[in-house]
Design a protein around this motif. Structure first.
Motif, PDB file in Angstrom:
ATOM      1  N   HIS A   1       0.850  -1.193   0.000  1.00 37.63           N
ATOM      2  CA  HIS A   1       0.000   0.000   0.000  1.00 37.63           C
ATOM      3  C   HIS A   1       0.888   1.246   0.000  1.00 37.63           C
ATOM      4  CE1 HIS A   1      -3.828  -2.119   1.205  1.00 37.63           C
ATOM      5  NE2 HIS A   1      -2.920  -3.046   1.534  1.00 37.63           N
ATOM      6  N   PHE A   2       0.569   2.184  -0.896  1.00 37.33           N
ATOM      7  CA  PHE A   2       1.361   3.415  -1.019  1.00 37.33           C
ATOM      8  C   PHE A   2       0.442   4.633  -1.077  1.00 37.33           C
ATOM      9  CE2 PHE A   2       3.714   0.028  -3.243  1.00 37.33           C
ATOM     10  CZ  PHE A   2       4.954   0.085  -2.625  1.00 37.33           C
ATOM     11  N   PHE A   3       0.854   5.678  -0.401  1.00 37.06           N
ATOM     12  CA  PHE A   3       0.255   7.004  -0.587  1.00 37.06           C
ATOM     13  C   PHE A   3       1.301   8.051  -0.199  1.00 37.06           C
ATOM     14  CE2 PHE A   3      -2.230  10.694   1.036  1.00 37.06           C
ATOM     15  CZ  PHE A   3      -2.654  11.127  -0.221  1.00 37.06           C
ATOM     16  N   PRO A   4       1.823   8.800  -1.169  1.00 38.37           N
ATOM     17  CA  PRO A   4       2.881   9.795  -0.890  1.00 38.37           C
ATOM     18  C   PRO A   4       2.302  11.076  -0.283  1.00 38.37           C
ATOM     19  CG  PRO A   4       2.364   9.777  -3.226  1.00 38.37           C
ATOM     20  CD  PRO A   4       1.528   8.678  -2.615  1.00 38.37           C
ATOM     21  N   PHE A   5       1.924  10.986   0.977  1.00 38.68           N
ATOM     22  CA  PHE A   5       1.288  12.131   1.624  1.00 38.68           C
ATOM     23  C   PHE A   5       2.306  13.231   1.931  1.00 38.68           C
ATOM     24  CE2 PHE A   5       1.937   8.876   5.055  1.00 38.68           C
ATOM     25  CZ  PHE A   5       3.013   9.481   5.682  1.00 38.68           C
ATOM     26  N   GLU A   6       1.765  14.386   2.213  1.00 30.85           N
ATOM     27  CA  GLU A   6       2.601  15.501   2.668  1.00 30.85           C
ATOM     28  C   GLU A   6       2.846  15.356   4.165  1.00 30.85           C
ATOM     29  OE1 GLU A   6       0.683  19.111   1.728  1.00 30.85           O
ATOM     30  OE2 GLU A   6       0.622  18.749  -0.433  1.00 30.85           O
ATOM     31  N   ASN A   7       4.069  15.705   4.577  1.00 30.38           N
ATOM     32  CA  ASN A   7       4.380  15.638   6.005  1.00 30.38           C
ATOM     33  C   ASN A   7       5.347  16.764   6.347  1.00 30.38           C
ATOM     34  OD1 ASN A   7       7.348  14.375   6.231  1.00 30.38           O
ATOM     35  ND2 ASN A   7       6.297  13.470   4.461  1.00 30.38           N
ATOM     36  N   GLY A   8       5.491  16.985   7.617  1.00 32.12           N
ATOM     37  CA  GLY A   8       6.330  18.085   8.058  1.00 32.12           C
ATOM     38  C   GLY A   8       7.814  17.785   8.005  1.00 32.12           C
ATOM     39  N   ASP A   9       8.193  16.552   7.707  1.00 38.21           N
ATOM     40  CA  ASP A   9       9.611  16.207   7.640  1.00 38.21           C
ATOM     41  C   ASP A   9      10.180  16.602   6.276  1.00 38.21           C
ATOM     42  OD1 ASP A   9       9.729  14.988  10.241  1.00 38.21           O
ATOM     43  OD2 ASP A   9       8.561  13.329   9.410  1.00 38.21           O
ATOM     44  N   SER A  10      11.428  16.256   6.074  1.00 44.03           N
ATOM     45  CA  SER A  10      12.113  16.702   4.859  1.00 44.03           C
ATOM     46  C   SER A  10      12.021  15.704   3.716  1.00 44.03           C
ATOM     47  CB  SER A  10      13.601  16.951   5.180  1.00 44.03           C
ATOM     48  OG  SER A  10      14.201  15.774   5.692  1.00 44.03           O
ATOM     49  N   TYR A  11      11.195  14.683   3.845  1.00 42.24           N
ATOM     50  CA  TYR A  11      11.112  13.652   2.806  1.00 42.24           C
ATOM     51  C   TYR A  11      10.128  14.059   1.714  1.00 42.24           C
ATOM     52  CZ  TYR A  11      13.320  10.866   6.451  1.00 42.24           C
ATOM     53  OH  TYR A  11      14.160  10.414   7.429  1.00 42.24           O
ATOM     54  N   ASP A  12      10.539  13.904   0.458  1.00 42.61           N
ATOM     55  CA  ASP A  12       9.674  14.195  -0.689  1.00 42.61           C
ATOM     56  C   ASP A  12       9.111  12.867  -1.197  1.00 42.61           C
ATOM     57  OD1 ASP A  12       8.391  15.028  -2.937  1.00 42.61           O
ATOM     58  OD2 ASP A  12      10.123  16.018  -3.859  1.00 42.61           O
ATOM     59  N   LEU A  13       7.976  12.451  -0.624  1.00 43.09           N
ATOM     60  CA  LEU A  13       7.407  11.161  -0.982  1.00 43.09           C
ATOM     61  C   LEU A  13       6.826  11.168  -2.399  1.00 43.09           C
ATOM     62  CD1 LEU A  13       5.667   9.974   2.313  1.00 43.09           C
ATOM     63  CD2 LEU A  13       8.041   9.715   1.559  1.00 43.09           C
ATOM     64  N   ALA A  14       6.398  12.336  -2.880  1.00 42.82           N
ATOM     65  CA  ALA A  14       5.879  12.399  -4.252  1.00 42.82           C
ATOM     66  C   ALA A  14       6.981  12.065  -5.252  1.00 42.82           C
ATOM     67  CB  ALA A  14       5.296  13.780  -4.522  1.00 42.82           C
ATOM     68  N   ALA A  15       8.193  12.573  -5.020  1.00 41.77           N
ATOM     69  CA  ALA A  15       9.314  12.245  -5.901  1.00 41.77           C
ATOM     70  C   ALA A  15       9.728  10.786  -5.730  1.00 41.77           C
ATOM     71  CB  ALA A  15      10.497  13.168  -5.605  1.00 41.77           C
ATOM     72  N   ALA A  16       9.664  10.304  -4.489  1.00 38.82           N
ATOM     73  CA  ALA A  16      10.044   8.921  -4.225  1.00 38.82           C
ATOM     74  C   ALA A  16       9.112   7.943  -4.928  1.00 38.82           C
ATOM     75  CB  ALA A  16      10.034   8.660  -2.719  1.00 38.82           C
ATOM     76  N   ALA A  17       7.840   8.318  -5.084  1.00 39.78           N
ATOM     77  CA  ALA A  17       6.874   7.422  -5.723  1.00 39.78           C
ATOM     78  C   ALA A  17       7.252   7.089  -7.155  1.00 39.78           C
ATOM     79  CB  ALA A  17       5.478   8.052  -5.683  1.00 39.78           C
TER      80      ALA A  17
END
Length: 875
Positions: free
Chosen positions: A114-130
């Motif tokens: 299961h994946f969802f590249p949500f926004e978070n307050g940390d420095s990780y760019d999950l949208a790019a990681a997807a």
């Protein structure tokens, strides 16, 4: 009032209990069942299931991650999603990391990520990681360029795989692929076992679910499916306005389903799929043009192979035989003239499914069209229906796997490597010393005499038939060939009588001929319940002679494609040759125009039946070591045929069904009906009509009709691949690149990735060094030109070397030049042996002057040369 309330309460409880019982009857309880809420510190209920925090089950699930972090979504990010709680957290990996799951029952498992590249307050760019990470298991790359969905940044994505797990641990590794600072992530993981027969047509390849659709019905949520699958509606994929101008309608069925044995079960698809459908209908009472069909278009990856499953249930027909359909996938006919009632024995409303493998989806647009319509040009209602469809991508190759083993397992592996290296060095030194002593003794022995002394076995009497040693009540037990009228024998009718065996002293000995009445009694008048096999010659029966000897009785069928020539060849050949790895002839019968052969009984049947079952029954799995020993044994038997006499005997029908296994799993070559004498010393080949079995025949022999011993080498090379992969040599049901095992195997061997196609049931036990040598041996055997193939003695040595590598005794893949070593270890052949030969037309054995050579009619005629060569590795 209180009494009424209690009654209502009791009634309600009974309803709940009844519902529970009904649900329980259709529920599936997996032996392996892991549900992880990644990055969460608390367990997360989702529908009727509970996803555990990914650190709460350390004994069964191991997270190996040197650089990972648990992150949470910003408030409001996941609101509005179904199962939103599952996507509020994620595990982020800054370096290759893995989850390892302990597997209690090997076999097919669902893996859902299961994946969802949500926004978070940390420095990780999950949208790019997807868009830039990789996921692999120990055996296959599942995702190699991020998520497959184009809208992954705005909606949760569930990627589902069906895996054939043949290990006690499943390791799922996540690898970041982005630039510096790139990460991989996952929100939740599901791993659970499913019935092994859920999807079998794809073999051991991982399957990725691309589309799962409840055609004509509502969406089915995971909690409403026994395997927690999600079924989408078909409306978005249905083509509403096409040149066919077809009209469809959704139908519902409220009656009971007739689930029949051997057909679809609730784990194949829930009732919600089979009680709804989309139907092709007529308008204004007119007949229907057969060109009008229902059409769906699905997004797929071009140049990939797919397995398509059609789900059918006739919930619109009023009588059997009304509903007959065709189905197409792109331009390929998938189902022709499907009569659902006929498949169900006349029953209506019975669920079933039909599978179709599309070798390659080559449409440049990335669209896959599925057509369903009537089977004739003009037809009345009902025309056609479809209840459900599943489209699964077959993962054949997607780069190199990355595996991050659990820390404890990696430590054990390093310790094993160190211990193995020390033990291996000691073993190698010991072997070298022993080999030097053996060679020194051989050299000393050759200086004291001109040629090796014959062994005790060579000095013994020829193989005496069993007929003189068993007692059967009644008159004269058996007759010899000389006192039986030749006219009674079909072999005699073919041109010549079978010669009586001759002893070393030149005297006739009792023949191998059995009375027909004895065989009738032993086989209960050839009762079909005793049949243990069937081939081109006829049926094979398990039988027991009056003295208790178990034999296999092969009786020629009137419809047999083989006849008196093959019958005679087998008797002549096996009565003159004897070897541990050749099936022994017990006798024959040619009374009443019968052609019957008796062999020693082989308890474990053929190698083929042990690799992929017999008569639909599952095969009892042979281990990798047992397969190696079987192949090496077959090679030794063939080597004996090729070298026991100066004129080699070429088997011509080497295949896995002609390699039999006795009670101790010793392999023996059988079925010599097509065997043929090879070339003389001054010849390179014999010219003959091409005979053999499809898929195993030497292609050079097919083209030129020039038969050599290298033709058997080619066929044995095919068997080597068959033993490694445990699949048929030619399987037209497979996708085109996979249909021919030789082409498929050589493809992966050429890439240096033969491990990709190893039978998953043994893959974990195959040592890489042994596999490399084994693959090299098979590839050399399968070389196009016979002159480039190794001789059988080199194959024997190579297979023994593979077994040594598999045992891990310190040898390395490059330690031995096998052909050179075999040549050095083999004593010189005596001069009179070099002149001798065998005539396959008459079965007589003569030397250059036409005088019988007793050394080759002896039952133990295999010389010490052979035993020194094949056993040098064991001394």
């Amino acid at each position: 009032m209180a009494g009424i309330a209690k009654l209502r309460s009791a009634s309600g409880a009974l309803v709940v209990m009844a519902a529970f019982i009904v649900c329980g009857a259709t529920a599936y309880t997996p032996e392996d069942n892991y549900l992880l809420s990644c990055g969460s510190s608390v367990d997360t209920p989702v529908g009727a299931r509970l996803f555990l925090a990914d650190g709460s089950n350390p004994g069964a699930v191991t997270l190996t991650s040197p650089e990972s972090a648990a992150v949470k979504a910003s408030p409001g990010t996941v609101s509005g999603f179904r199962d939103a709680e599952l996507y509020r957290t994620a595990r982020v990996f800054a370096a290759p990391s893995s989850y390892a799951f302990a597997i209690r029952r090997q076999g097919r498992h669902f893996l859902r990520l299961h994946f969802f590249p949500f926004e978070n307050g940390d420095s990780y760019d999950l949208a790019a990681a997807a868009r830039a990470f990789k996921v692999s298991t120990q055996d296959a790359v599942l995702l190699d360029s991020g998520l497959p969905s184009p809208n992954a940044s705005s909606w949760p994505v569930v990627v589902e795989f069906l895996l054939d797990v043949a290990r006690d641990t499943l390791v799922v590794t996540f690898v970041p692929l982005g630039a510096d600072g790139g990460v991989a992530f996952v929100n939740a993981v599901e791993v659970f076992s499913v019935p092994d027969d859920l999807l079998t047509k794809a073999g051991a390849f991982p399957l990725q679910t691309v589309h799962r659709v409840n055609v004509g019905g509502p969406a089915v949520a995971p909690d409403d499916d026994p395997l927690w699958r999600e079924w989408a509606i078909d409306w978005p994929s249905l083509l509403h306005s096409t040149v066919t101008d077809a009209v469809t309608r959704e139908v519902r069925y409220n009656g009971p389903l007739n689930r029949l044995p051997g057909q679809a079960t609730v784990t194949d698809a829930p009732d919600a799929v089979y009680t709804t459908a989309r139907e092709l209908v007529l308008t204004n009472g007119s007949t229907m043009d057969g060109m009008k069909q229902m059409v769906w278009n699905f997004d797929v990856d071009a140049q990939s192979a797919y397995l398509i499953r059609f789900h059918f249930c006739d919930i619109v027909g009023k009588a059997p035989g009304q509903l007959r359909m065709n189905a197409y996938v792109d331009d390929s006919p998938a189902i022709q003239d499907l009569d659902l009632a006929a498949d169900g024995g006349g029953a209506l409303a019975f669920p079933c499914y039909k599978d179709f493998v599309l070798p390659t989806a080559s449409v440049a647009s990335g669209k896959l069209a599925v057509w369903v319509g009537p089977w004739e040009n003009e037809i009345v209602m009902p025309a056609a229906i479809l209840n459900g469809i599943e489209i699964m991508k077959m993962h054949q190759s997607a780069g190199s796997v990355v595996v991050v083993e659990p820390a404890s397992r990696a430590a054990r592996s390093r310790l094993a490597v160190i211990a193995g290296s020390v033990c291996g060095a000691f073993a190698f030194v010991s072997i070298a010393v022993a080999l030097a002593i053996v060679l020194r003794k051989k050299k000393k022995g050759r200086t004291t005499e001109e040629q090796p002394k014959p062994t005790q076995a060579q000095l013994s009497m020829p193989w005496m038939p069993l007929l003189g040693r068993i007692s059967i009540p009644g008159p004269s037990s058996f007759t010899t060939a000389s006192n039986t009228p030749a006219a009674a024998s079909p072999v005699a009718a073919a041109g010549a009588a079978i010669p009586s065996p001759v002893s070393a002293a030149g005297a006739a000995i009792p023949s191998y001929r059995f009375p027909f009445a004895v065989l009738q009694e032993a086989t209960r008048n050839f009762d079909d319940s005793l049949v243990v096999g069937q081939g081109g010659f006829g049926k094979v029966y398990a039988a027991e002679l009056p003295d208790g000897t178990k034999v296999a009785v092969k009786r020629a069928s009137p419809e047999s494609r083989q006849g008196a020539r093959e019958f005679r060849t087998e008797i002549e050949l096996l009565s003159g040759l004897r070897h541990r790895h050749l099936v022994s002839l017990v006798g024959y019968c040619d009374e009443r125009e019968e052609m019957i052969l008796l062999y020693e009984f082989m308890e474990h049947g053929s190698l083929r039946s042990r690799l992929y079952g017999r008569g639909g029954a599952p095969a009892r799995v042979l281990s990798w070591t047992q397969r190696l020993e079987a192949c090496a044994g077959a090679a030794r038997g063939l080597l004996y045929l090729h070298t026991a006499i100066a004129k080699p005997v070429i088997h011509r029908d080497v295949k896995s069904s002609n390699i039999l296994l006795d009670g101790e799993l010793t392999a023996k070559v059988a079925d010599f009906g097509l065997s043929r004498g090879g070339p003389e010393l001054d010849e390179t080949h014999v010219s003959t009509v091409v005979k053999g079995s499809f898929g195993y025949v030497d292609p050079e022999y097919c083209r030129t009709r020039k038969l050599t011993a290298k033709s058997d080498v080619y066929s044995l090379g095919v068997v080597l691949l068959e033993a490694l992969c445990a699949r048929p040599v030619v399987d037209p049901r497979m996708p085109k690149p996979m249909a021919n095992l030789v082409e498929w195997g050589l493809h992966w061997q050429g890439r240096g990735e033969l491990e990709k196609i190893v039978d998953r049931r043994i893959a974990a036990t195959v040592r890489p060094a042994a596999l490399r040598k084994y693959g090299e041996t098979a590839a050399r055997c399968l070389t196009e030109r016979g002159a480039d193939r190794p001789a059988m003695e080199d194959v024997v040595w190579s297979l023994q070397f593979v077994m040594r590598l598999q045992e891990g005794d310190g040898l390395d893949f490059s330690d031995v030049n096998s052909l050179k070593m075999v040549t050095e270890l083999r004593p010189p052949t005596p001069a009179h042996h070099q002149r001798s030969g065998v005539d396959c037309e008459t079965g007589s054995v003569e030397d250059g002057d036409g005088v019988p050579d007793d050394d080759y009619t002896d039952a133990s005629s295999m010389r010490g040369t052979f035993w020194q060569m094949v056993n040098v590795g064991r001394k």
